[in-house]
Write a protein that holds these residues in place. Structure first.
Motif, PDB file in Angstrom:
ATOM      1  N   ASP A 195       0.839  -1.195   0.000  1.00  0.00           N
ATOM      2  CA  ASP A 195       0.000   0.000   0.000  1.00  0.00           C
ATOM      3  C   ASP A 195       0.877   1.249   0.000  1.00  0.00           C
ATOM      4  OD1 ASP A 195      -2.351  -1.451   0.027  1.00  0.00           O
ATOM      5  OD2 ASP A 195      -2.686  -1.248   2.184  1.00  0.00           O
ATOM      6  N   TYR A 196       0.256   2.389  -0.232  1.00  0.00           N
ATOM      7  CA  TYR A 196       0.952   3.678  -0.229  1.00  0.00           C
ATOM      8  C   TYR A 196       0.287   4.624   0.764  1.00  0.00           C
ATOM      9  CZ  TYR A 196       3.477   2.516  -4.543  1.00  0.00           C
ATOM     10  OH  TYR A 196       4.298   1.927  -5.470  1.00  0.00           O
ATOM     11  N   VAL A 197       1.096   5.536   1.320  1.00  0.00           N
ATOM     12  CA  VAL A 197       0.556   6.628   2.129  1.00  0.00           C
ATOM     13  C   VAL A 197       1.117   7.936   1.581  1.00  0.00           C
ATOM     14  CG1 VAL A 197       0.312   7.647   4.413  1.00  0.00           C
ATOM     15  CG2 VAL A 197       0.438   5.158   4.185  1.00  0.00           C
ATOM     16  N   PHE A 198       0.236   8.777   1.049  1.00  0.00           N
ATOM     17  CA  PHE A 198       0.613  10.108   0.579  1.00  0.00           C
ATOM     18  C   PHE A 198       0.427  11.074   1.749  1.00  0.00           C
ATOM     19  CE2 PHE A 198      -0.260   9.779  -4.301  1.00  0.00           C
ATOM     20  CZ  PHE A 198       0.592   8.678  -4.367  1.00  0.00           C
ATOM     21  N   ILE A 199       1.473  11.796   2.102  1.00  0.00           N
ATOM     22  CA  ILE A 199       1.504  12.625   3.313  1.00  0.00           C
ATOM     23  C   ILE A 199       1.716  14.082   2.922  1.00  0.00           C
ATOM     24  CG2 ILE A 199       2.685  13.008   5.515  1.00  0.00           C
ATOM     25  CD1 ILE A 199       3.815  10.025   5.037  1.00  0.00           C
ATOM     26  N   LEU A 246       6.169  11.613   0.547  1.00  0.00           N
ATOM     27  CA  LEU A 246       6.037  12.928   1.171  1.00  0.00           C
ATOM     28  C   LEU A 246       5.728  13.981   0.109  1.00  0.00           C
ATOM     29  CD1 LEU A 246       8.926  12.768   3.781  1.00  0.00           C
ATOM     30  CD2 LEU A 246       6.486  12.985   4.280  1.00  0.00           C
ATOM     31  N   ILE A 247       4.816  14.888   0.454  1.00  0.00           N
ATOM     32  CA  ILE A 247       4.371  15.929  -0.473  1.00  0.00           C
ATOM     33  C   ILE A 247       4.461  17.278   0.236  1.00  0.00           C
ATOM     34  CG2 ILE A 247       2.480  16.735  -1.934  1.00  0.00           C
ATOM     35  CD1 ILE A 247       1.388  13.883  -1.946  1.00  0.00           C
ATOM     36  N   THR A 248       5.161  18.215  -0.360  1.00  0.00           N
ATOM     37  CA  THR A 248       5.238  19.552   0.240  1.00  0.00           C
ATOM     38  C   THR A 248       3.869  20.223   0.153  1.00  0.00           C
ATOM     39  OG1 THR A 248       6.028  20.450  -1.875  1.00  0.00           O
ATOM     40  CG2 THR A 248       7.702  19.915  -0.220  1.00  0.00           C
ATOM     41  N   PRO A 249       3.541  21.115   1.110  1.00  0.00           N
ATOM     42  CA  PRO A 249       2.211  21.735   1.118  1.00  0.00           C
ATOM     43  C   PRO A 249       1.941  22.547  -0.142  1.00  0.00           C
ATOM     44  CG  PRO A 249       3.676  22.791   2.717  1.00  0.00           C
ATOM     45  CD  PRO A 249       4.370  21.556   2.244  1.00  0.00           C
ATOM     46  N   ALA A 278      10.545  23.138   3.403  1.00  0.00           N
ATOM     47  CA  ALA A 278      11.957  22.780   3.593  1.00  0.00           C
ATOM     48  C   ALA A 278      12.103  21.573   4.508  1.00  0.00           C
ATOM     49  CB  ALA A 278      12.727  23.973   4.151  1.00  0.00           C
ATOM     50  N   VAL A 279      11.341  21.540   5.602  1.00  0.00           N
ATOM     51  CA  VAL A 279      11.405  20.398   6.520  1.00  0.00           C
ATOM     52  C   VAL A 279      10.942  19.123   5.815  1.00  0.00           C
ATOM     53  CG1 VAL A 279      10.449  19.391   8.620  1.00  0.00           C
ATOM     54  CG2 VAL A 279      11.135  21.790   8.603  1.00  0.00           C
ATOM     55  N   THR A 280       9.874  19.227   5.027  1.00  0.00           N
ATOM     56  CA  THR A 280       9.374  18.059   4.299  1.00  0.00           C
ATOM     57  C   THR A 280      10.448  17.503   3.373  1.00  0.00           C
ATOM     58  OG1 THR A 280       7.155  19.047   4.343  1.00  0.00           O
ATOM     59  CG2 THR A 280       7.492  17.189   2.850  1.00  0.00           C
ATOM     60  N   LYS A 288      15.244   8.859   2.516  1.00  0.00           N
ATOM     61  CA  LYS A 288      15.177   8.270   1.168  1.00  0.00           C
ATOM     62  C   LYS A 288      13.734   7.899   0.802  1.00  0.00           C
ATOM     63  CE  LYS A 288      19.946   6.548   1.018  1.00  0.00           C
ATOM     64  NZ  LYS A 288      20.410   7.336   2.177  1.00  0.00           N
ATOM     65  N   VAL A 289      12.872   8.874   1.007  1.00  0.00           N
ATOM     66  CA  VAL A 289      11.447   8.739   0.688  1.00  0.00           C
ATOM     67  C   VAL A 289      11.158   9.559  -0.572  1.00  0.00           C
ATOM     68  CG1 VAL A 289       9.106   9.269   1.492  1.00  0.00           C
ATOM     69  CG2 VAL A 289      10.818   8.430   3.104  1.00  0.00           C
ATOM     70  N   PRO A 290      10.353   9.058  -1.499  1.00  0.00           N
ATOM     71  CA  PRO A 290       9.976   9.878  -2.656  1.00  0.00           C
ATOM     72  C   PRO A 290       9.352  11.193  -2.206  1.00  0.00           C
ATOM     73  CG  PRO A 290       9.279   7.605  -2.978  1.00  0.00           C
ATOM     74  CD  PRO A 290       9.764   7.703  -1.559  1.00  0.00           C
ATOM     75  N   LEU A 291       9.759  12.269  -2.858  1.00  0.00           N
ATOM     76  CA  LEU A 291       9.226  13.606  -2.550  1.00  0.00           C
ATOM     77  C   LEU A 291       8.525  14.164  -3.774  1.00  0.00           C
ATOM     78  CD1 LEU A 291       9.108  16.146  -0.625  1.00  0.00           C
ATOM     79  CD2 LEU A 291      11.119  16.953  -1.891  1.00  0.00           C
TER      80      LEU A 291
END
Length: 267
Positions: free
Chosen positions: A93-97, A138-141, A161-163, A171-174
């Motif tokens: 599964d995936y979690v988009f944050i 991880l997704i920037t706002p 910047a923190v994201t 090493k998470v996709p951004l």
């Protein structure tokens, strides 16, 4: 039991025995704030970008939109919105944050989260997703609409910047939706970019009899454009989820010929 009934029962049992297994479906969980969330009819045409996202995937993907208006990373955790997702996660599964809008709201102490605590919370989401053999993204706002002398401004400097830092360290996709959405608004321009947001004159819609001038929440068009940006990054970064994008109907996959009404849209 008669001979014919016995034959019928054997045939039925044979069909059941050779039934194809159900197609595996991967769930994409969305966690975040009102810019993603599912909206109620009474707030239409406000649309979170998580709402059109399922239409971009084929039937092997389920999008579970758990984003909620007004939530920061801190309140999402405090209200026990995260733990049920962790318990439901399956391998693959995936979690988009995507948070930040409410974390940075110092004028709202009930939701404000310092950059340091925001970082800790992102690390928690990432670690617990991976522990279940699922994939965090991880997704920037996404940007707010804010133009100065014709130039779209950066509206989430510290939290984007923190994201990005957490994504790099872990090493998470951004998906840098902050940057991409700013570029999109700049392309539309100061005036036309209003079409992407909940910008209504009095009388435009019965849900907003006095109009609405909102530079944070999206119109249907804006939500679809933001979802398209997210999908474009899945493809650009070759994230396996991109292998499950929806295919057009055969007639819609044919280039249009010259002349009006050459591409009927009905099924």
């Amino acid at each position: 039991m008669s001979y014919m009934k016995s034959i019928g029962l054997l045939v039925l049992l044979g069909l059941l025995a050779f039934r194809l297994p159900p197609t595996h479906r991967t769930t994409v969980y969305l966690i975040g704030d009102s810019t993603i969330a599912q909206k109620i009819p009474q707030t239409f045409p406000e649309t979170g970008w998580g709402m059109p996202l399922p239409t971009f995937f084929d039937s092997t993907i389920v999008v579970a939109n758990h984003a909620k208006n007004g939530r920061s990373t801190r309140t999402f955790l405090a209200e026990n919105r995260w733990q049920p997702i962790v318990e439901a996660l399956q391998p693959g599964d995936y979690v988009f944050i995507q948070f930040g809008h409410n974390d940075e709201a110092e004028n709202y102490p009930d939701r404000y989260t310092s950059p340091a605590d925001y970082r800790k919370n992102l690390l928690k989401f990432v670690a617990e997703t991976r522990r279940k053999q699922a994939y965090p993204v991880l997704i920037t706002p996404v940007t707010r609409r804010k133009f100065t002398q014709g130039k779209q401004q950066e509206t989430h400097v510290a939290y984007s910047a923190v994201t990005a830092e957490v994504a790099k360290a872990q090493k998470v996709p951004l998906i840098d939706l902050d940057r991409m959405s700013r570029d999109l608004l700049q392309q539309f321009g100061e005036e036309n970019s209003k079409l992407l947001f909940l910008q209504l004159a009095p009388g435009d819609h019965p849900n907003y009899p006095y109009g609405r001038q909102d530079n944070t929440h999206f119109s249907e068009l804006g939500a679809r454009k933001m979802a398209q940006l997210v999908v474009s990054e899945l493809k650009a970064q070759r994230i396996p989820l991109a292998d499950h994008l929806a295919r057009p109907l055969p007639k819609n996959a044919v280039p249009p010929t010259k002349g009006p009404d050459t591409q009927p849209t009905t099924p």
